[in-house]
Design a protein around this motif. Structure first.
Motif, PDB file in Angstrom:
ATOM      1  N   ILE A  12      53.550  54.868  20.318  1.00  0.00           N
ATOM      2  CA  ILE A  12      55.361  54.944  19.478  1.00  0.00           C
ATOM      3  C   ILE A  12      56.525  53.679  19.060  1.00  0.00           C
ATOM      4  O   ILE A  12      56.194  54.592  20.592  1.00  0.00           O
ATOM      5  N   ASN A  13      56.800  53.696  19.240  1.00  0.00           N
ATOM      6  CA  ASN A  13      57.646  52.713  19.619  1.00  0.00           C
ATOM      7  C   ASN A  13      59.319  53.653  19.815  1.00  0.00           C
ATOM      8  O   ASN A  13      59.235  53.318  18.461  1.00  0.00           O
ATOM      9  N   PHE A  14      59.891  53.151  21.034  1.00  0.00           N
ATOM     10  CA  PHE A  14      61.357  53.463  21.218  1.00  0.00           C
ATOM     11  C   PHE A  14      61.743  53.116  21.997  1.00  0.00           C
ATOM     12  O   PHE A  14      60.901  52.389  22.531  1.00  0.00           O
ATOM     13  N   SER A  15      63.531  52.618  21.887  1.00  0.00           N
ATOM     14  CA  SER A  15      64.165  52.540  22.721  1.00  0.00           C
ATOM     15  C   SER A  15      64.963  53.454  23.793  1.00  0.00           C
ATOM     16  O   SER A  15      65.356  52.541  24.489  1.00  0.00           O
ATOM     17  N   GLU A  16      64.359  54.873  23.710  1.00  0.00           N
ATOM     18  CA  GLU A  16      65.258  55.522  23.969  1.00  0.00           C
ATOM     19  C   GLU A  16      65.034  55.060  25.973  1.00  0.00           C
ATOM     20  O   GLU A  16      64.006  55.026  25.498  1.00  0.00           O
ATOM     21  N   THR A  17      65.559  55.901  26.786  1.00  0.00           N
ATOM     22  CA  THR A  17      65.056  55.497  28.036  1.00  0.00           C
ATOM     23  C   THR A  17      64.318  57.462  28.100  1.00  0.00           C
ATOM     24  O   THR A  17      64.444  58.282  27.168  1.00  0.00           O
ATOM     25  N   ALA A 184      52.961  62.414  21.085  1.00  0.00           N
ATOM     26  CA  ALA A 184      53.563  61.291  19.883  1.00  0.00           C
ATOM     27  C   ALA A 184      54.164  61.954  18.073  1.00  0.00           C
ATOM     28  O   ALA A 184      55.191  61.624  17.574  1.00  0.00           O
ATOM     29  N   ARG A 185      53.265  62.746  18.359  1.00  0.00           N
ATOM     30  CA  ARG A 185      53.625  63.765  16.826  1.00  0.00           C
ATOM     31  C   ARG A 185      55.283  64.163  16.474  1.00  0.00           C
ATOM     32  O   ARG A 185      55.625  63.843  15.555  1.00  0.00           O
ATOM     33  N   TYR A 197      48.205  54.384  15.497  1.00  0.00           N
ATOM     34  CA  TYR A 197      47.014  54.999  16.142  1.00  0.00           C
ATOM     35  C   TYR A 197      46.106  54.224  16.922  1.00  0.00           C
ATOM     36  O   TYR A 197      46.138  53.334  16.302  1.00  0.00           O
ATOM     37  N   PRO A 198      45.069  55.322  17.844  1.00  0.00           N
ATOM     38  CA  PRO A 198      44.591  53.641  18.273  1.00  0.00           C
ATOM     39  C   PRO A 198      43.062  53.128  17.566  1.00  0.00           C
ATOM     40  O   PRO A 198      43.154  53.935  16.906  1.00  0.00           O
ATOM     41  N   ALA A 199      42.726  51.959  18.004  1.00  0.00           N
ATOM     42  CA  ALA A 199      41.939  51.434  16.817  1.00  0.00           C
ATOM     43  C   ALA A 199      40.650  52.560  17.675  1.00  0.00           C
ATOM     44  O   ALA A 199      40.392  53.090  18.319  1.00  0.00           O
ATOM     45  N   TYR A 268      42.989  62.499  26.900  1.00  0.00           N
ATOM     46  CA  TYR A 268      44.551  62.578  27.344  1.00  0.00           C
ATOM     47  C   TYR A 268      44.843  61.713  25.913  1.00  0.00           C
ATOM     48  O   TYR A 268      46.060  62.523  25.623  1.00  0.00           O
ATOM     49  N   GLU A 269      44.940  60.838  25.458  1.00  0.00           N
ATOM     50  CA  GLU A 269      44.686  59.959  24.190  1.00  0.00           C
ATOM     51  C   GLU A 269      45.159  61.143  23.136  1.00  0.00           C
ATOM     52  O   GLU A 269      45.804  61.207  22.066  1.00  0.00           O
ATOM     53  N   LEU A 270      43.435  61.716  22.656  1.00  0.00           N
ATOM     54  CA  LEU A 270      44.051  61.919  21.165  1.00  0.00           C
ATOM     55  C   LEU A 270      43.777  64.101  21.127  1.00  0.00           C
ATOM     56  O   LEU A 270      43.416  64.265  20.080  1.00  0.00           O
TER      57      LEU A 270
END
Length: 806
Positions: A12-17, A184-185, A197-199, A268-270
């Protein structure tokens, strides 16, 4: 659970610190307790360079050394002496120029200086993996497979940037968030941003000649509702790439090998645990998923030979058990460096079965942690495809079977009807319907049959905590934000009529201030007995003990049936820290069984040890005695209005010597000195006096109402007596005689000396007693005093056989 910010940004792309993300997650129910910085390695790679070997000759004065010329992009090569066996012209290598500080894999600090080595100038170092802290390998220098030009900073090649790690304290109901996709959800809903989601692997139809046979049977579809697997051949088991190791290291995991590391990374990913078996070691090329038979055995990866109880799920081949399903693999089919073909497993096991087996065998693994709380049954194949793709890319594996997925009875999502009026009622604010729907859809909760009054929420199976309408409303509120609910202009509350608290509670609130006023400190201890079952030879039997069905450990498996050990543990803890003068009390519960029923009682425990008062210059230090304990107990009873009771000597495994207080044939308190056996159990190395009062029993007794009367203006008269009596006669017997006489002029009696020695006949002892006499209407004369004392002495002689001396 630890979450890497850099790793999280892959989904998930975010700019927050990190601090802002931490605050968001905490407000949304995933409490972040700590944020820390993380560097994959301590060595600053920006001070190192990519170099290319342009010349290499043997050292004229050392057979195992080489003199090299290294191009670092400056036009003038560096002269570096190197002892590695794999120095080769044209290879790109990691160069530490003069002035670089290296931190090795073991933590050693190396500062690079210009030096002469056997007479040849060396202007830096060509580095092996361990010399930079990247790994344990030391035999060879690191070759860099890169198109980057010489002189490029080594940090551009490894891309091991600093990171921030969040520590999330997951509550037991939020196992859905025990993965990066799970976190991320929540962020998708909180930030309104999409998830990437990962490939995963797309499995193409296989040529039958290239397939390796595997047969899978699931014999208990309740214990294992879903079992999926695939065979992968030609894997090269070796160290993981640096990016994989760095990810695992950031969350506190050690790298093992590329196959095992991939299963951990995907877990840990899923959130889906995976397990890899050495395919070539599977007997008969068969996998059987079944319940164990009592008495079966398995040697697990921790090299422990375990006997099974019959309640566990096991994975077996044609001959042997090869894994304790959902908990720990077996050593016989573990992945080794020579492994070339693997069978990869991804399954869903019934949570209660995994929890029971893990507790029984005292195993806590990351896989068991997830399975016993309930993972997503629908992610098993996705995780398998993800791991298969990574094994192809990292370990050169090739798919060698069809993807097998045994899922006879798919677990269906929950359908929950939610009413808009209930949402407003519980939240306290009318939210727009579009907001409600958007929040739920971002949480993967679908909306159907939507009308003016209600809708049906379709909750995915991985949300094991969302089963009721109120749970769905809670999901809406935590994402909408508790802080966003406006306070009303006027507040109101429901009136609760005052009620009289129960007598045990009244008793506690009456006695606690007396204890604190007398210098006692209140403690609060665990209701579990901290002593291992059977270690103390007390009066409990198996029928009276209250055992936990799922204890945290063998030493915390029984609920206490007295308070003494709880306080002794506190005393030992303080003594070990040089706090030896202690006056403690606790209102706590004890537990036992009686005729098959569980009995819970409220008790008061009082502990005394060390000196009775703080060190001072007026009086010599005095050790606590039984009388100090007796005094406070009588003070408490008098405060409650209980003055009439019997006392008798008492001793058991807890008490070296003590006194039992009895009213109408029922014991309500015991006090005395703790036995040496119990002191040793708690590692308390000094005498302790202890009293235990049954609050429930004491609260039942009729109490005398306190009546206040003026102090007499006439003088108090003192008279002393010495009684020589048989040694078996107790002070309580003397008090009983005084009570039976019921002389109104005698206000008080106390003992000021007890003697037993050579000047008295054998079997005798002497009490020195002082009596206080007073008349509220007049001054006492000698004649009246003499008559009272004469009657008293006569009673002592007649009833106790005492020899009286005035």
């Amino acid at each position: 659970m630890k979450i890497s910010i850099n790793w999280l940004k892959e989904y998930i792309n975010f700019s927050e610190t990190p601090e802002e993300i931490s605050n968001l997650l905490t407000k949304g129910g995933l409490e972040v307790t700590h944020i820390e910085s993380f560097k994959p390695i301590k060595t600053d790679l920006s001070t190192m360079l990519i170099g290319q070997i342009v010349a290499c000759t043997k050292h004229p004065n050392a057979d195992k050394l080489h003199c090299t010329q290294i191009d670092i992009g400056t036009g003038k090569p560096l002269s570096i002496v190197c002892g590695a066996p794999n120095v080769e012209i044209g290879k790109k290598v990691a160069v530490a120029p003069v002035g670089t500080t290296l931190y090795t894999h073991t933590g050693e600090c190396i500062k690079i200086k210009s030096a002469k080595i056997r007479g040849e100038i060396s202007e830096g170092m060509l580095c092996a993996e361990d010399e930079m802290g990247l790994g344990p390998s030391h035999e060879k220098i690191l070759w860099l497979d890169t198109h980057l030009s010489p002189g490029t900073s080594l940090s551009d090649y490894f891309n091991l940037s600093t990171d921030k790690i969040l520590t999330i304290e997951l509550t037991p109901n939020r196992i859905d968030a025990c993965s990066y996709i799970g976190v991320a959800r929540d962020l998708r809903a909180l930030l309104n941003k999409p998830i990437q989601y990962p490939a995963t692997l797309t499995i193409q139809p296989q040529d039958d000649k290239q397939l390796l046979p595997i047969k899978i049977s699931v014999e208990d579809a309740i214990a294992c509702p879903r079992y999926a697997g695939i065979v992968i051949k030609g894997v090269q088991v070796q160290d993981s790439p640096q990016w994989v190791q760095a990810k695992l290291k950031s969350i506190g995991l050690s790298s093992i090998n590329n196959i095992v590391d991939i299963t951990n990374l995907v877990m840990y990913e899923l959130g889906q645990p995976l397990h890899a078996f050495d395919y070539d070691k599977l007997k008969g090329k068969e996998i059987h998923v079944r319940l164990a038979t009592k008495g079966e055995r398995i040697v697990t990866l921790d090299n422990v030979d375990r006997e099974l109880t019959g309640g566990e799920i096991v994975i077996a081949d044609q001959q042997n058990n090869i894994a304790l399903a959902g908990i720990l693999g077996g050593i016989s089919t573990s992945i080794q460096s020579e492994t070339s073909n693997i069978f990869l497993e991804s399954a869903y096991f019934f949570p209660a079965t995994i929890r029971s087996a893990a507790k029984h065998h005292k195993i806590q693994t990351d896989a068991a942690f997830r399975y016993e709380r309930g993972i997503d049954p629908n992610v098993a194949v996705t995780a398998l495809r993800r791991a298969g793709l990574l094994i192809q890319e990292i370990a050169s594996g090739k798919i060698a079977s069809e993807l097998i997925d045994i899922y006879p009875h798919p677990i269906k999502p929950s359908h929950i009807e939610v009413f808009y009026t209930n949402i407003q009622k519980l939240i306290g604010e009318a939210l727009p319907k579009t907001t409600i729907h958007h929040i739920l859809q971002n949480l993967d909760i679908e909306i159907t049959i939507n009308n003016q009054t209600s809708f049906i929420a379709i909750v995915p199976p991985y949300r094991v905590d969302v089963t009721r309408e109120v749970d769905v409303i809670e999901e809406i509120l935590r994402i909408y934000g508790y802080d966003n609910i406006q306070l009303p202009a006027r507040m109101s509350s429901t009136f609760l009529a005052p009620t009289k608290p129960p007598l045990p509670y009244q008793l506690e609130r009456t006695l606690a201030p007396i204890l604190t006023a007398n210098g006692y400190q209140e403690i609060c201890t665990n209701s579990l007995s901290f002593v291992h079952d059977g270690k103390i030879a007390d009066n409990r039997t198996e029928k009276t003990k209250v055992k936990l069905l799922n204890p945290l450990s063998d030493k915390l498996n029984i609920l206490r049936d007295n308070l003494v050990l709880s306080g002794l543990e506190v005393i030992a803890h303080n003594i070990n820290r040089k706090l030896v003068d202690l006056k403690l009390f606790e209102f706590g519960k004890t537990y036992h069984q009686e005729d098959g029923k569980y009995i819970e009682r409220n008790k008061l425990g009082i502990w005394l040890t060390g000196k009775i008062e703080a060190l001072n210059w007026i009086r010599q230090p005095k050790d606590v005695t039984f009388q100090d304990l007796n005094t406070i107990i009588h003070l408490l009873l008098a405060k409650w209005g209980v003055n009439t009771f019997d006392q008798k000597p008492f001793s058991n495994t807890i008490y070296k010597a003590g006194v039992e207080l009895i009213y109408q044939g029922i014991s309500f308190a015991i006090m005395g000195q703790v036995s040496k056996q119990y002191l040793q159990m708690a590692d308390a190395n000094q005498p302790v006096f202890f009293a235990e009062v049954d609050i429930d029993q004491l609260s039942l007794y009729p109490t005398q109402k306190l009546h206040y009367k003026p102090i007499s203006k006439f003088p108090l008269v003192k008279r002393d007596l010495s009684l020589v009596i048989d040694e078996h006669i107790l002070l309580e017997d003397i008090k009983n005689v005084l009570s039976e006489q019921a002389e109104p002029l005698i206000q008080d009696m106390y003992v000021f000396d007890i003697y037993q020695g050579t000047n008295l006949p054998k079997g005798k002892k002497a009490y020195a007693l002082s009596f206080s006499l007073q008349d509220k209407d007049k001054t006492l004369d000698e004649k009246t005093i003499h008559q009272v004392m004469a009657r008293l002495m006569n009673d002592f002689q007649q009833k106790l056989g005492a020899i009286v001396r005035e």
